[in-house]
Write a protein that holds these residues in place. Structure first.
Motif, PDB file in Angstrom:
ATOM      1  N   ALA A 267       0.829  -1.204   0.000  1.00 52.76           N
ATOM      2  CA  ALA A 267       0.000   0.000   0.000  1.00 52.76           C
ATOM      3  C   ALA A 267       0.866   1.258   0.000  1.00 52.76           C
ATOM      4  O   ALA A 267       0.557   2.231  -0.692  1.00 52.76           O
ATOM      5  CB  ALA A 267      -0.913  -0.013   1.221  1.00 52.76           C
TER       6      ALA A 267
ATOM      7  N   LYS B 239       3.882   1.517  -1.228  1.00 51.90           N
ATOM      8  CA  LYS B 239       4.481   1.611  -2.572  1.00 51.90           C
ATOM      9  C   LYS B 239       3.466   2.210  -3.562  1.00 51.90           C
ATOM     10  O   LYS B 239       3.788   3.134  -4.311  1.00 51.90           O
ATOM     11  CB  LYS B 239       4.923   0.223  -3.029  1.00 51.90           C
ATOM     12  CG  LYS B 239       5.796   0.258  -4.255  1.00 51.90           C
ATOM     13  CD  LYS B 239       6.339  -1.097  -4.597  1.00 51.90           C
ATOM     14  CE  LYS B 239       7.213  -0.948  -5.835  1.00 51.90           C
ATOM     15  NZ  LYS B 239       7.500  -2.165  -6.489  1.00 51.90           N
ATOM     16  N   ARG B 240       2.239   1.686  -3.515  1.00 47.54           N
ATOM     17  CA  ARG B 240       1.218   2.153  -4.460  1.00 47.54           C
ATOM     18  C   ARG B 240       0.829   3.617  -4.221  1.00 47.54           C
ATOM     19  O   ARG B 240       0.629   4.376  -5.155  1.00 47.54           O
ATOM     20  CB  ARG B 240      -0.019   1.254  -4.385  1.00 47.54           C
ATOM     21  CG  ARG B 240       0.203  -0.112  -5.032  1.00 47.54           C
ATOM     22  CD  ARG B 240      -1.070  -0.934  -5.027  1.00 47.54           C
ATOM     23  NE  ARG B 240      -1.338  -1.489  -3.710  1.00 47.54           N
ATOM     24  CZ  ARG B 240      -0.927  -2.676  -3.282  1.00 47.54           C
ATOM     25  NH1 ARG B 240      -0.217  -3.440  -4.087  1.00 47.54           N
ATOM     26  NH2 ARG B 240      -1.219  -3.114  -2.087  1.00 47.54           N
ATOM     27  N   ALA B 241       0.736   4.017  -2.939  1.00 47.18           N
ATOM     28  CA  ALA B 241       0.353   5.396  -2.618  1.00 47.18           C
ATOM     29  C   ALA B 241       1.424   6.374  -3.106  1.00 47.18           C
ATOM     30  O   ALA B 241       1.105   7.437  -3.640  1.00 47.18           O
ATOM     31  CB  ALA B 241       0.152   5.538  -1.112  1.00 47.18           C
TER      32      ALA B 241
ATOM     33  N   VAL C 147      10.651   0.068  -1.633  1.00 51.61           N
ATOM     34  CA  VAL C 147      10.277   0.060  -0.210  1.00 51.61           C
ATOM     35  C   VAL C 147      11.108  -1.001   0.503  1.00 51.61           C
ATOM     36  O   VAL C 147      11.117  -2.162   0.094  1.00 51.61           O
ATOM     37  CB  VAL C 147       8.770  -0.236  -0.022  1.00 51.61           C
ATOM     38  CG1 VAL C 147       8.410  -0.264   1.466  1.00 51.61           C
ATOM     39  CG2 VAL C 147       7.916   0.799  -0.739  1.00 51.61           C
TER      40      VAL C 147
ATOM     41  N   SER D  37      10.756  -4.006  -2.904  1.00 49.03           N
ATOM     42  CA  SER D  37      10.137  -4.156  -1.589  1.00 49.03           C
ATOM     43  C   SER D  37      10.294  -5.607  -1.154  1.00 49.03           C
ATOM     44  O   SER D  37      10.164  -6.521  -1.954  1.00 49.03           O
ATOM     45  CB  SER D  37       8.666  -3.765  -1.639  1.00 49.03           C
ATOM     46  OG  SER D  37       7.944  -4.694  -2.370  1.00 49.03           O
TER      47      SER D  37
ATOM     48  N   ALA E 102      -4.655  -2.248  -1.563  1.00 46.35           N
ATOM     49  CA  ALA E 102      -4.581  -1.279  -0.460  1.00 46.35           C
ATOM     50  C   ALA E 102      -3.648  -0.148  -0.851  1.00 46.35           C
ATOM     51  O   ALA E 102      -2.606  -0.379  -1.452  1.00 46.35           O
ATOM     52  CB  ALA E 102      -4.072  -1.967   0.800  1.00 46.35           C
ATOM     53  N   GLY E 103      -4.048   1.079  -0.531  1.00 44.53           N
ATOM     54  CA  GLY E 103      -3.218   2.243  -0.848  1.00 44.53           C
ATOM     55  C   GLY E 103      -3.669   2.937  -2.123  1.00 44.53           C
ATOM     56  O   GLY E 103      -3.272   4.057  -2.399  1.00 44.53           O
TER      57      GLY E 103
END
Lengths: 108, 436
Positions: free
Chosen positions: A69, A71-73, A85, B8, B357-358
């Motif tokens: 989340a 990373k996506r934001a 990340v 990540s 999510a996000g």
């Protein structure tokens, strides 16, 4: 913001604003207010963003969702930049990292 | 800039695919046990050693309590020992074997057929337990030494294996007599290695990590947890020795007192965690879990009463039935009711929304189940629990039937609510499909 190390204060403020929307589903506050974000660095030349973050507990079942989340934001905010990340437990998270806003929310 | 960071790093958690079947199986088992209790309410007016009571007890202990603990355990082992689970394949196999074995064993008890159904049921369950023990031991091997939670889990799984093994021996004892003693006399050993060794150690080992974690408590006290660990294991070993050597009844007060002290220490651990919590709001699921900690003290009070009866030379069958009932339908069921809706919504949320999510607003995991249904279930459960206790003590079949009906209603509501969570899908995904 005082808790987060960065090499670009302006961009970091924008990134943290975006991360305010990433909520820890168990606790109900953002990853920023929870103090999970340790460091956000920007590489202007390579168009890369590096985020170093932690989790409230190692092997937290929500860990993959939260790092994804984050990373996506950031990706949505800094379009065209590559996002990295890193998850770290050094130092481990502790409740003192929770922001005043976060503490107020948890005190309700 | 970070050295050597190029992506990540995924956190190696146990896949939901292996965890969900355990939760689903446990829900069905609870319903089955309550249904059998309703149609066999009359069995609770007699001796506790009767086929229907034995079948219901084993469905509750294995199908309900153990299956959900194994499922939640596979999810929580990495959190507790801070290393990933050794083998997902072994976890799947433990599910298949236990899931196949439990109905055979329950059938064997219900119709008191100690031939192949009970034997095969027992064998399959024993292998399933062995796989769990291997998986846990191999996972712990990789973790930090001296992790008290890991030791609680490992000891608990060892006691579970002993319980299952001894249970199978008892099943064989019906057709190939191994012991000269009356089979009823052999039950306390089997029951207490399971209740104290497996359930109590595991609940304390896991609860001591999760309760402070969910409340974001500042309190930690590993020394106290080690003391509790030693007290419980010593008390259980002492109980076994006293039982094997057939020492007088009054001396059993010693291991029971040790268990009582360890429970009081754990209750104080939970209380201090509660007092030093940063998160002030305590939700319904945590409240019922904390209540179950206090409910641990009820069986201990009942066993003091039982020992009193034994010392005075009278065996009170009502109190023995009450003892078993408050453990399986009181303490164990209460903690599972609380923890199911604390853990399952997150497992499903992770499965459905983890990858998006996000990107936008997603529902809160708490929205995946009905809070209203949870409250009605809790009410039905508590009233059924109290009514059934009244039925056991008054030996009134009508009261037992009313109590069983209320418990069955609670089990039905639990299944509906757990089913609602398990079948949850992303509503936006459905909209997209409809638009295509």
């Amino acid at each position: 913001m005082t808790n987060v190390i960065t090499n670009n204060n302006l961009k970091c403020t924008i990134a943290l604003a975006a991360l305010q929307n990433v909520i820890d589903p168990e606790i109900g506050i953002s990853v920023v207010d929870l103090g999970l974000i340790y460091q956000i660095d920007f590489s202007e030349a390579d168009k890369k963003v590096f985020v170093r973050m932690t989790l409230t507990t190692q092997f937290c079942p929500m860990g993959e969702s939260l790092t994804g989340a984050v990373k996506r934001a950031i990706e949505q905010t800094f379009t065209g930049e590559e996002i990295f990340v890193e998850l770290t437990f050094d130092p481990p998270w502790n409740h003192e990292r929770i922001s005043e806003e976060g503490k107020q929310f948890l005190n309700r | 800039m970070f050295a050597g960071v190029n992506s990540s790093q995924p956190v190696q958690n146990t896949t939901h695919k292996v965890v969900i079947p355990f939760y689903a199986y446990a829900a069905v088992s609870l319903f089955a046990a309550c249904f059998l209790m309703l149609i066999s309410a009359g069995s609770f007016t007699g001796h506790y050693f009767n086929p229907h009571v034995l079948a219901i007890t084993h469905i509750m202990a294995l199908g309900w309590g153990t299956m959900i603990i194994l499922g939640a355990g596979y999810q929580l082992i990495p959190v507790l020992i801070e290393k990933s689970l050794y083998s997902i394949k072994l976890a799947y196999w433990s599910f298949f074997l236990a899931a196949a074995g439990i109905p055979f064993l329950a059938y064997g008890f219900y119709y008191f057929d100690m031939g192949w159904p009970a034997k095969w049921g027992g064998r399959l369950i024993l292998i399933a337990v062995l796989l769990f023990v291997i998986n846990l031991a191999k996972s712990i091997q990789k973790s930090k030494k001296g992790n008290v939670h890991a030791w609680f889990m490992l000891a608990a799984s060892g006691w579970l294996f002993i319980t299952a093994f001894y249970g199978l021996v008892l099943v064989y004892n019906f057709t190939f007599p191994i012991y000269e003693r009356n089979p009823v006399d052999l039950i306390p050993l089997h029951a207490h290695t399971g209740i104290v060794g497996w359930f109590l150690l595991l609940v304390i080992g896991v609860g001591s990590k999760l309760i402070p974690m969910f409340m974001i408590s500042k309190y930690t006290n590993n020394k106290l947890l080690w003391l509790i660990f030693l007290l419980i294991n010593t008390a259980l070993l002492l109980f076994i020795l006293l039982y094997i050597f057939n020492v007088g009844s009054a001396i059993f007060l010693l291991p029971v007192s040790m268990i009582l002290i360890s429970l009081m220490l754990f209750a104080s651990y939970c209380y201090k965690s509660y007092k030093q919590r940063i998160r002030k709001q305590v939700d319904g699921q945590m409240k019922i879990s904390l209540l179950s900690v206090l409910m641990m003290l009820v069986p201990v009070a009942v066993i003091f009463l039982l020992i009193g009866f034994f010392v005075s030379g009278k065996e009170n069958l009502r109190v023995v039935l009450l003892y078993g009932f408050v453990i399986f339908f009181g303490w164990i069921t209460a903690i599972i009711f609380g923890m199911t809706f604390k853990t399952l919504p997150f497992i499903i949320w992770n499965k459905v929304y983890g990858k998006i999510a996000g990107l936008g607003k997603t529902p809160n995991p708490k929205e995946l189940y009905s809070e209203k249904l949870f409250k009605v279930m809790s009410l039905s459960y508590l009233s059924g629990f109290v009514t059934f206790i009244a039925g056991i003590l008054t030996i009134e079949r009508v009261v037992l039937t009313i109590g069983a009906s209320l418990l069955l209603t609670a089990a039905f509501l639990y299944c509906v609510n757990a089913g609602k969570v398990l079948l949850h899908q992303n509503p936006f995904q459905n909209d997209e499909r409809n638009n295509q």
